[in-house]
Design an enzyme around this catalytic site. Structure first.
Site, PDB file in Angstrom:
ATOM      1  CB  ALA A  11      -0.932  -0.008   1.208  1.00 54.40           C
ATOM      2  CG  ASP A  14       5.026   3.781  -8.962  1.00 50.77           C
ATOM      3  OD1 ASP A  14       5.215   5.004  -8.927  1.00 50.77           O
ATOM      4  OD2 ASP A  14       4.678   3.162  -9.994  1.00 50.77           O
ATOM      5  CG  LEU A  15      -0.211  -0.630  -9.070  1.00 55.06           C
ATOM      6  CD1 LEU A  15      -0.140  -0.315 -10.555  1.00 55.06           C
ATOM      7  CD2 LEU A  15      -0.442  -2.118  -8.883  1.00 55.06           C
ATOM      8  NE  ARG A  44       8.870  -4.107   3.649  1.00 56.19           N
ATOM      9  CZ  ARG A  44       9.902  -4.150   2.839  1.00 56.19           C
ATOM     10  NH1 ARG A  44      10.835  -5.067   3.013  1.00 56.19           N
ATOM     11  NH2 ARG A  44      10.028  -3.294   1.848  1.00 56.19           N
ATOM     12  CG  HIS A 182      -3.055  -1.447 -17.151  1.00 55.61           C
ATOM     13  ND1 HIS A 182      -1.779  -1.928 -17.163  1.00 55.61           N
ATOM     14  CD2 HIS A 182      -3.029  -0.330 -17.903  1.00 55.61           C
ATOM     15  CE1 HIS A 182      -1.010  -1.129 -17.877  1.00 55.61           C
ATOM     16  NE2 HIS A 182      -1.752  -0.153 -18.354  1.00 55.61           N
ATOM     17  CD  GLU A 220       5.304   2.858 -22.014  1.00 56.80           C
ATOM     18  OE1 GLU A 220       5.010   3.467 -20.992  1.00 56.80           O
ATOM     19  OE2 GLU A 220       5.825   1.728 -22.018  1.00 56.80           O
ATOM     20  CG  ASP A 239       7.018  -3.895 -18.373  1.00 55.84           C
ATOM     21  OD1 ASP A 239       6.420  -4.139 -17.310  1.00 55.84           O
ATOM     22  OD2 ASP A 239       7.131  -2.747 -18.844  1.00 55.84           O
ATOM     23  CG  HIS A 244       0.130  -4.871 -21.299  1.00 56.75           C
ATOM     24  ND1 HIS A 244      -0.787  -5.251 -20.359  1.00 56.75           N
ATOM     25  CD2 HIS A 244       1.056  -4.145 -20.627  1.00 56.75           C
ATOM     26  CE1 HIS A 244      -0.431  -4.768 -19.169  1.00 56.75           C
ATOM     27  NE2 HIS A 244       0.699  -4.104 -19.309  1.00 56.75           N
ATOM     28  CE  LYS A 344       8.995   0.922 -20.232  1.00 56.84           C
ATOM     29  NZ  LYS A 344       7.728   1.381 -19.638  1.00 56.84           N
TER      30      LYS A 344
HETATM   31  N1  LIG Z   1       3.982   0.714 -10.788  1.00 57.47           N
HETATM   32  C1  LIG Z   1       3.311   0.462 -11.916  1.00 57.47           C
HETATM   33  O1  LIG Z   1       2.996   1.344 -12.719  1.00 57.47           O
HETATM   34  C2  LIG Z   1       2.918  -0.939 -12.228  1.00 57.47           C
HETATM   35  C3  LIG Z   1       3.202  -1.963 -11.346  1.00 57.47           C
HETATM   36  N2  LIG Z   1       2.805  -3.236 -11.641  1.00 57.47           N
HETATM   37  C4  LIG Z   1       3.090  -4.335 -10.709  1.00 57.47           C
HETATM   38  O2  LIG Z   1       2.538  -4.030  -9.447  1.00 57.47           O
HETATM   39  C5  LIG Z   1       3.373  -4.478  -8.394  1.00 57.47           C
HETATM   40  C6  LIG Z   1       3.675  -3.329  -7.470  1.00 57.47           C
HETATM   41  O3  LIG Z   1       4.363  -2.351  -8.216  1.00 57.47           O
HETATM   42  P1  LIG Z   1       4.976  -1.048  -7.530  1.00 57.47           P
HETATM   43  O4  LIG Z   1       3.969  -0.391  -6.671  1.00 57.47           O
HETATM   44  O5  LIG Z   1       5.612  -0.289  -8.618  1.00 57.47           O
HETATM   45  O6  LIG Z   1       6.090  -1.692  -6.613  1.00 57.47           O
HETATM   46  P2  LIG Z   1       6.964  -1.039  -5.454  1.00 57.47           P
HETATM   47  O7  LIG Z   1       8.377  -1.417  -5.721  1.00 57.47           O
HETATM   48  O8  LIG Z   1       6.637   0.410  -5.296  1.00 57.47           O
HETATM   49  O9  LIG Z   1       6.515  -1.904  -4.185  1.00 57.47           O
HETATM   50  C7  LIG Z   1       5.262  -1.840  -3.546  1.00 57.47           C
HETATM   51  C8  LIG Z   1       5.417  -1.978  -2.055  1.00 57.47           C
HETATM   52  O10 LIG Z   1       5.769  -3.301  -1.707  1.00 57.47           O
HETATM   53  C9  LIG Z   1       6.487  -3.274  -0.481  1.00 57.47           C
HETATM   54  N3  LIG Z   1       7.715  -4.069  -0.588  1.00 57.47           N
HETATM   55  C10 LIG Z   1       8.768  -3.829  -1.375  1.00 57.47           C
HETATM   56  N4  LIG Z   1       9.712  -4.776  -1.232  1.00 57.47           N
HETATM   57  C11 LIG Z   1       9.242  -5.638  -0.318  1.00 57.47           C
HETATM   58  C12 LIG Z   1       9.754  -6.820   0.277  1.00 57.47           C
HETATM   59  N5  LIG Z   1      10.940  -7.305  -0.062  1.00 57.47           N
HETATM   60  N6  LIG Z   1       9.024  -7.443   1.205  1.00 57.47           N
HETATM   61  C13 LIG Z   1       7.815  -6.966   1.564  1.00 57.47           C
HETATM   62  N7  LIG Z   1       7.278  -5.840   1.023  1.00 57.47           N
HETATM   63  C14 LIG Z   1       7.982  -5.183   0.091  1.00 57.47           C
HETATM   64  C15 LIG Z   1       6.870  -1.841  -0.207  1.00 57.47           C
HETATM   65  O11 LIG Z   1       6.107  -1.363   0.878  1.00 57.47           O
HETATM   66  P3  LIG Z   1       6.675  -1.401   2.386  1.00 57.47           P
HETATM   67  O12 LIG Z   1       8.109  -1.054   2.317  1.00 57.47           O
HETATM   68  O13 LIG Z   1       5.834  -0.404   3.085  1.00 57.47           O
HETATM   69  O14 LIG Z   1       6.429  -2.806   2.841  1.00 57.47           O
HETATM   70  C16 LIG Z   1       6.484  -1.119  -1.478  1.00 57.47           C
HETATM   71  O15 LIG Z   1       5.989   0.171  -1.238  1.00 57.47           O
HETATM   72  C17 LIG Z   1       4.624  -5.045  -9.063  1.00 57.47           C
HETATM   73  O16 LIG Z   1       4.532  -6.424  -9.120  1.00 57.47           O
HETATM   74  C18 LIG Z   1       4.585  -4.483 -10.475  1.00 57.47           C
HETATM   75  O17 LIG Z   1       5.117  -5.376 -11.392  1.00 57.47           O
HETATM   76  C19 LIG Z   1       2.093  -3.534 -12.779  1.00 57.47           C
HETATM   77  C20 LIG Z   1       1.781  -2.545 -13.689  1.00 57.47           C
HETATM   78  C21 LIG Z   1       2.196  -1.177 -13.512  1.00 57.47           C
HETATM   79  O1  LIG Z   2       2.126  -2.556 -17.469  1.00 55.71           O
HETATM   80  C1  LIG Z   2       2.788  -1.658 -17.930  1.00 55.71           C
HETATM   81  O2  LIG Z   2       2.196  -0.760 -18.720  1.00 55.71           O
HETATM   82  C2  LIG Z   2       2.752   0.547 -18.880  1.00 55.71           C
HETATM   83  C3  LIG Z   2       2.057   1.158 -20.082  1.00 55.71           C
HETATM   84  O3  LIG Z   2       0.694   1.243 -19.798  1.00 55.71           O
HETATM   85  P1  LIG Z   2      -0.167   2.458 -20.325  1.00 55.71           P
HETATM   86  O4  LIG Z   2      -1.532   2.182 -19.851  1.00 55.71           O
HETATM   87  O5  LIG Z   2       0.435   3.706 -19.759  1.00 55.71           O
HETATM   88  O6  LIG Z   2      -0.025   2.417 -21.803  1.00 55.71           O
HETATM   89  C4  LIG Z   2       4.245   0.497 -19.072  1.00 55.71           C
HETATM   90  O7  LIG Z   2       4.764   1.809 -19.023  1.00 55.71           O
HETATM   91  C5  LIG Z   2       4.859  -0.300 -17.953  1.00 55.71           C
HETATM   92  O8  LIG Z   2       6.264  -0.432 -18.191  1.00 55.71           O
HETATM   93  C6  LIG Z   2       4.239  -1.669 -17.849  1.00 55.71           C
HETATM   94  O9  LIG Z   2       4.682  -2.302 -16.657  1.00 55.71           O
END
Ligand SMILES: NC(=O)C1=CN([C@@H]2O[C@H](COP(=O)(O)OP(=O)(O)OC[C@H]3O[C@@H](n4cnc5c(N)ncnc54)[C@H](OP(=O)(O)O)[C@@H]3O)[C@@H](O)[C@H]2O)C=CC1
Ligand SMILES: O=C1O[C@H](COP(=O)(O)O)[C@@H](O)[C@H](O)[C@H]1O
Length: 505
Positions: A11, A14-15, A44, A182, A220, A239, A244, A344
């Site tokens: 939570a 980034d996502l 955490r 998505h 992109e 990715d 996709h 990219k």
């Molecule tokens: N970001 C994006 O745009 C997209 C992401 N995804 C997928 O969504 C998932 C989450 O992505 P994103 O939010 O970017 O990831 P992050 O790297 O931002 O990680 C999310 C959270 O997970 C927790 N975390 C990180 N490492 C660990 C660990 N070793 N053990 C336990 N908790 C951990 C952290 O919270 P804390 O430290 O508070 O525990 C962190 O804020 C990924 O699998 C990614 O592939 C898919 C599509 C797009």
């Molecule tokens: O899942 C992903 O998608 C984005 C691109 O998605 P979009 O909706 O912005 O077109 C991509 O940038 C990212 O690397 C990938 O993980």
């Protein structure tokens, strides 16, 4: 919509802040959530309910449109948000989580309906369901619902995807599992189904007799931004292509489902993946081109090369571009090449499918080039969603000179109820128990089965080429070679605006 608690693992990530929270806020604002819904963030990071709400409040204006935000509804929305600090990798912590959920159930009168969202690094995808099972948080009692959304990548290759499926299917029933992609939540992607199956005029042409080739592009104009650590282990094939892009191919190529329900739709998707013609190692070498962006200098600024990005190995051989040709070995598509590419740091951000129809058997008029077709259909998924049909017409006053013209439709002309982000659509579907737009276990495996040999060859053969391309260009020139002499990539113009659905180069 049932009352339910959405439990987001990851939570603080980034996502969650960029996609999930703005989408949930959008659903809330448009009265699409149950009045007593709650969101329990897990991580955490030692937030309390209050400090987590402050964290989310700071993020929202960055990602929701200012016109969509108003102080009262943001503050009401935040009252539905709670936080529980724990390490999702700690088995012992789940008993406490269960107790916390029970308390929250009482607080909001929730009958124990939980939706788990796994937004953590993929290394935790196999662990969390097992630990939920240990404390019975997977079990539905009576009318309760327990669902789980898993982010991509689902597996790193075929065997890890199979392992994950095994874990998920031993903890949850398939109809409780929502593997999210998505792209399927994007309105125009769903519109491919409407275009094909709500109209009688296109489907008779939608086959090898009339279609010459198909292009699928999802590129992109940004690099990997802050995601170097994740991306360097993943690469463009994992990715974007394995999920996709291949979904876009499936929607373009699938047979009409007999019914519009999850199983009928997903059965047809799987059949497309199963019909993908496997590539030999020789074909992988010549037909799957991978590239990596390199530093580019312009008068105004320098764009960093991939290997200079944060958290990327300076000797990395991870691909940021893939172009390939694939065939679908079935009666409808036998012999029709599908050219797909993603990258990219390309000149623009665009996702589109182009259907190129076969030319007329004979060129009667001036201006009609030998055997090239004037007929194509562009399905633009983003940025400016729409559909363009191209055909030849006579130039006024001329001596029967033929010119290609366009008939276009932009999606925003359609009206209808307000549309949220793809994540809003998919979150809402999952809360309603609607799984059509989520990937089924057999589809994930069938897709991996096709792409696995490519990854294996890239990983095991150090001589497999990785081509550089300067950031801001259309990828390595070698990508043109897979088109041969008969075809060429269609590159949309660089500065697409929302008013140009399509513009000539
Ligand atoms: N970001 C994006 O745009 C997209 C992401 N995804 C997928 O969504 C998932 C989450 O992505 P994103 O939010 O970017 O990831 P992050 O790297 O931002 O990680 C999310 C959270 O997970 C927790 N975390 C990180 N490492 C660990 C660990 N070793 N053990 C336990 N908790 C951990 C952290 O919270 P804390 O430290 O508070 O525990 C962190 O804020 C990924 O699998 C990614 O592939 C898919 C599509 C797009
Ligand atoms: O899942 C992903 O998608 C984005 C691109 O998605 P979009 O909706 O912005 O077109 C991509 O940038 C990212 O690397 C990938 O993980």
């Amino acid at each position: 919509m049932n009352s339910q608690i959405i439990v987001i693992f990851g939570a603080s990530g980034d996502l969650t802040k960029r996609k999930l929270m703005p989408s949930l806020y959008w659903l809330y604002k448009h009265n699409r959530l149950n009045a007593s819904f709650a969101l329990l963030g897990i991580g955490r990071t030692p937030y309390t309910d209050e400090t987590y709400r402050e964290f989310i409040e700071k993020q929202l204006p960055l990602f929701a449109a200012p016109t969509e935000l108003d102080a009262i509804s943001v503050s009401n929305f935040l009252q539905h948000i709670f936080y529980y600090s724990m390490d999702p990798a700690d088995k012992e912590a789940y008993a406490e989580l269960k107790a916390r959920l029970k308390m929250l159930d009482q607080q909001i009168s929730n009958p124990g309906n939980y939706l788990y969202y796994l937004a953590t690094p993929p290394s935790l995808y196999g662990v969390i369901p097992k630990y939920l099972q240990n404390v019975g948080l997977n079990i539905e009692i009576g009318e309760q619902t327990r669902r789980i959304i898993v982010e991509k990548p689902f597996g790193y290759h075929l065997s890890s995807a199979q392992e994950l499926n095994y874990i998920y299917n031993s903890v949850f029933r398939e109809d409780q599992i929502y593997r999210i992609d998505h792209f399927l939540g994007k309105e125009t992607v769903q519109n491919i189904l409407a275009l094909r199956f709500a109209n009688g005029i296109f489907e008779p042409l939608w086959n090898r007799n009339y279609i010459d080739h198909v292009e699928v592009t999802a590129v992109e104009n940004l690099g990997i931004e802050e995601r170097g650590g994740f991306y360097d282990k993943s690469g463009a094939l994992r990715d974007m292509v394995q999920n996709h892009l291949i979904q876009l191919v499936a929607l373009t190529a699938m047979e009409p489902p007999a019914l519009f329900n999850a199983d009928s739709f997903r059965n047809e998707v799987v059949k497309v993946y199963q019909a993908l013609k496997p590539l030999t190692n020789e074909q992988i070498k010549s037909q799957v081109i991978r590239g990596q962006y390199t530093t580019a200098h312009s008068e105004a600024h320098i764009i960093k090369g991939y290997r200079e990005e944060k958290n990327v190995d300076p000797l990395s051989r991870t691909e940021t571009f893939v172009a390939t040709k694939l065939y679908i070995d079935n009666w409808r598509w036998g012999g029709v090449p599908f050219f797909i590419r993603t990258g990219k740091q390309m000149p623009t951000k665009v996702t589109e499918i182009i259907i190129h129809f076969k030319p007329t058997p004979h060129s009667l008029f001036k201006g009609m080039a030998g055997n090239s077709s004037l007929n194509s259909m562009i399905i633009r998924i983003q940025p400016n969603e729409g559909i363009v049909l191209k055909f030849g017409l006579k130039v006024p006053g001329s001596n029967f000179e033929i010119k290609q013209v366009s008939m276009d439709f932009t999606y925003d002309r359609l009206g209808g109820s307000p549309v949220g982000d793809a994540y809003a659509k998919l979150l809402e579907d999952c809360m309603l128990g609607e799984s059509t737009l989520f990937t089924r276990s057999d589809a994930v495996e069938a897709s991996w089965k096709y792409f696995d040999p490519i990854l294996a060859l890239w990983e095991n053969d150090p001589c497999m080429p990785l081509y550089g391309y300067p950031a801001g260009t259309w990828g390595p020139l070698e990508a043109d070679n897979i088109m041969g002499t008969d075809y060429a990539w269609t590159n949309p113009c660089k500065n697409l605006t929302n008013t140009d659905l399509y513009c000539e180069l």
